[in-house]
Design a protein around this motif. Structure first.
Motif, mmCIF file in Angstrom:
data_model
loop_
_atom_site.group_PDB
_atom_site.id
_atom_site.type_symbol
_atom_site.label_atom_id
_atom_site.label_comp_id
_atom_site.label_asym_id
_atom_site.label_seq_id
_atom_site.Cartn_x
_atom_site.Cartn_y
_atom_site.Cartn_z
ATOM 1 N N ILE A 25 4.793 -6.519 7.269
ATOM 2 C CA ILE A 25 6.078 -6.894 7.083
ATOM 3 C C ILE A 25 6.822 -5.289 7.942
ATOM 4 C CG2 ILE A 25 7.707 -7.235 5.925
ATOM 5 C CD1 ILE A 25 5.784 -8.880 3.423
ATOM 6 N N PRO A 26 7.805 -5.811 8.455
ATOM 7 C CA PRO A 26 8.507 -5.056 9.357
ATOM 8 C C PRO A 26 9.588 -3.724 8.121
ATOM 9 C CG PRO A 26 8.570 -7.168 10.573
ATOM 10 C CD PRO A 26 8.358 -7.299 9.697
ATOM 11 N N TRP A 27 9.605 -2.821 7.997
ATOM 12 C CA TRP A 27 10.264 -2.142 7.133
ATOM 13 C C TRP A 27 11.565 -2.375 6.968
ATOM 14 C CZ3 TRP A 27 14.936 0.783 7.837
ATOM 15 C CH2 TRP A 27 14.836 1.417 9.072
ATOM 16 N N SER A 28 12.421 -3.396 7.881
ATOM 17 C CA SER A 28 13.523 -3.297 8.557
ATOM 18 C C SER A 28 13.574 -5.210 7.552
ATOM 19 C CB SER A 28 13.950 -3.639 9.489
ATOM 20 O OG SER A 28 13.046 -4.417 10.418
ATOM 21 N N THR A 86 4.889 6.409 2.067
ATOM 22 C CA THR A 86 4.939 5.212 2.847
ATOM 23 C C THR A 86 4.919 4.345 1.967
ATOM 24 O OG1 THR A 86 4.628 6.415 5.160
ATOM 25 C CG2 THR A 86 5.193 3.847 4.683
ATOM 26 N N LEU A 87 5.577 3.641 2.190
ATOM 27 C CA LEU A 87 5.046 2.230 1.717
ATOM 28 C C LEU A 87 5.104 1.015 2.728
ATOM 29 C CD1 LEU A 87 4.276 0.072 -1.455
ATOM 30 C CD2 LEU A 87 6.441 -0.937 -1.101
ATOM 31 N N ARG A 88 3.900 0.332 2.666
ATOM 32 C CA ARG A 88 3.712 0.155 3.186
ATOM 33 C C ARG A 88 3.274 -1.859 3.373
ATOM 34 N NH1 ARG A 88 -0.387 2.380 7.929
ATOM 35 N NH2 ARG A 88 -1.159 -0.182 8.265
ATOM 36 N N SER A 89 3.629 -2.830 4.032
ATOM 37 C CA SER A 89 3.559 -4.140 3.651
ATOM 38 C C SER A 89 2.533 -5.309 3.876
ATOM 39 C CB SER A 89 4.541 -4.644 3.155
ATOM 40 O OG SER A 89 5.412 -3.694 1.459
ATOM 41 N N GLU A 146 1.069 -0.743 -0.098
ATOM 42 C CA GLU A 146 -0.361 0.499 -0.081
ATOM 43 C C GLU A 146 0.519 1.189 -0.073
ATOM 44 O OE1 GLU A 146 -2.202 0.699 4.178
ATOM 45 O OE2 GLU A 146 -4.195 0.560 2.691
ATOM 46 N N LEU A 147 0.573 1.605 -0.919
ATOM 47 C CA LEU A 147 1.449 2.982 -1.763
ATOM 48 C C LEU A 147 0.579 4.689 -0.559
ATOM 49 C CD1 LEU A 147 4.094 4.336 -2.307
ATOM 50 C CD2 LEU A 147 3.246 4.544 -3.818
ATOM 51 N N LYS A 148 0.779 5.220 0.127
ATOM 52 C CA LYS A 148 0.123 5.580 1.572
ATOM 53 C C LYS A 148 0.704 7.142 1.309
ATOM 54 C CE LYS A 148 -2.010 4.936 4.998
ATOM 55 N NZ LYS A 148 -3.239 4.969 4.937
ATOM 56 N N GLY A 149 -0.078 8.133 1.458
ATOM 57 C CA GLY A 149 0.270 9.628 1.361
ATOM 58 C C GLY A 149 0.897 9.659 0.248
ATOM 59 N N ARG A 155 9.712 23.184 -7.760
ATOM 60 C CA ARG A 155 9.369 23.816 -8.779
ATOM 61 C C ARG A 155 7.871 23.661 -9.588
ATOM 62 N NH1 ARG A 155 14.109 21.765 -10.564
ATOM 63 N NH2 ARG A 155 14.311 23.956 -10.047
ATOM 64 N N LYS A 156 7.268 23.646 -10.295
ATOM 65 C CA LYS A 156 6.171 24.070 -10.729
ATOM 66 C C LYS A 156 5.845 22.759 -12.362
ATOM 67 C CE LYS A 156 2.646 26.055 -14.107
ATOM 68 N NZ LYS A 156 2.383 27.354 -14.475
ATOM 69 N N GLY A 157 5.083 22.190 -11.972
ATOM 70 C CA GLY A 157 6.046 20.628 -13.213
ATOM 71 C C GLY A 157 4.904 19.533 -12.793
ATOM 72 N N LYS A 158 5.711 17.943 -12.869
ATOM 73 C CA LYS A 158 5.054 17.160 -13.009
ATOM 74 C C LYS A 158 6.238 16.217 -12.929
ATOM 75 C CE LYS A 158 0.605 16.484 -14.399
ATOM 76 N NZ LYS A 158 -0.591 15.533 -15.555
ATOM 77 N N ALA A 159 5.507 15.351 -12.133
ATOM 78 C CA ALA A 159 7.449 14.328 -11.087
ATOM 79 C C ALA A 159 6.396 12.961 -11.088
ATOM 80 C CB ALA A 159 8.879 14.685 -9.828
ATOM 81 N N LYS A 160 7.127 11.600 -10.977
ATOM 82 C CA LYS A 160 7.180 10.430 -10.948
ATOM 83 C C LYS A 160 8.139 9.883 -10.144
ATOM 84 C CE LYS A 160 5.655 8.242 -13.760
ATOM 85 N NZ LYS A 160 5.680 7.132 -15.688
ATOM 86 N N VAL A 161 7.482 9.714 -8.699
ATOM 87 C CA VAL A 161 7.795 8.971 -7.856
ATOM 88 C C VAL A 161 7.664 7.933 -7.926
ATOM 89 C CG1 VAL A 161 8.102 8.427 -5.019
ATOM 90 C CG2 VAL A 161 7.677 10.832 -6.030
ATOM 91 N N SER A 162 8.876 6.685 -7.515
ATOM 92 C CA SER A 162 8.297 5.467 -8.089
ATOM 93 C C SER A 162 10.109 4.251 -6.696
ATOM 94 C CB SER A 162 9.677 4.891 -8.692
ATOM 95 O OG SER A 162 8.666 4.874 -10.192
ATOM 96 N N VAL A 163 9.040 3.299 -5.514
ATOM 97 C CA VAL A 163 9.332 2.802 -4.649
ATOM 98 C C VAL A 163 9.509 1.326 -5.253
ATOM 99 C CG1 VAL A 163 7.584 2.858 -3.211
ATOM 100 C CG2 VAL A 163 9.857 1.870 -2.279
ATOM 101 N N THR A 164 10.598 0.289 -5.443
ATOM 102 C CA THR A 164 11.115 -0.878 -5.548
ATOM 103 C C THR A 164 11.237 -1.508 -4.379
ATOM 104 O OG1 THR A 164 11.269 -0.672 -7.895
ATOM 105 C CG2 THR A 164 12.252 -2.394 -6.696
ATOM 106 N N ILE A 165 10.787 -2.646 -3.571
ATOM 107 C CA ILE A 165 10.430 -2.195 -2.689
ATOM 108 C C ILE A 165 11.000 -4.554 -3.187
ATOM 109 C CG2 ILE A 165 8.239 -3.055 -2.626
ATOM 110 C CD1 ILE A 165 8.996 -4.090 0.622
#
Length: 137
Positions: A70-73, A59-62, A42-45, A109-119
């Motif tokens: 699952i503990p993040w560690s 946050t990515l919660r699993s 679950e990608l939150k926030g 700054r003004k514009g778009k961005a993509k945030v990615s997380v790989t677990i």
């Protein structure tokens, strides 16, 4: 469940298994182990809209499908940003340690961005993305 010659356990399929240890004909230990069938993330926030200078946690919660978080560690996380509209910074826990599954996004700054997380957890890798728009509105 499979018990390997070195005494470690290997999960074969979802379900429950009872492991009994017997020493000298006396049961020394008995424990029920549950093997979960799937993992959910679950990608939150990480609000989809920010103003320049505004921050938001992401946050990515699993979880296993039996509800165990699952503990993040226990996993590794790789965060990236495509675009220059936002910046990511580490979220710190007690003692200044980096919390791997949490970041702070800042509108740059003004514009778009993509945030990615790989677990990576238990030898499996999954990637999740969020598009963020930065504007003055």
């Amino acid at each position: 469940m499979e018990v390997k010659p070195d005494g470690t356990l290997k999960a074969i399929s979802p379900g429950k298994a009872t492991i009994r240890a017997i020493a000298g004909g006396i049961e020394a230990e008995s424990v029920v182990i549950e093997v979960s069938g799937q993992t959910f993330h679950e990608l939150k926030g990480g609000r989809s809209k920010l103003a320049p200078g505004q921050t938001a946690p992401i946050t990515l919660r699993s979880f296993f499908d039996n509800g165990y978080q699952i503990p993040w560690s226990d996993a590794s996380y790789s965060w990236t940003v495509q675009g220059d509209a936002i910046a990511l910074s580490d979220k710190l826990g007690g003692g200044g340690t980096v919390i791997g599954n949490e970041k702070i996004m800042t509108g740059v700054r003004k514009g778009k961005a993509k945030v990615s997380v790989t677990i990576v957890h238990n030898g499996k890798s999954e990637t999740f993305e969020r598009t963020v728009t930065v504007s003055k509105d």
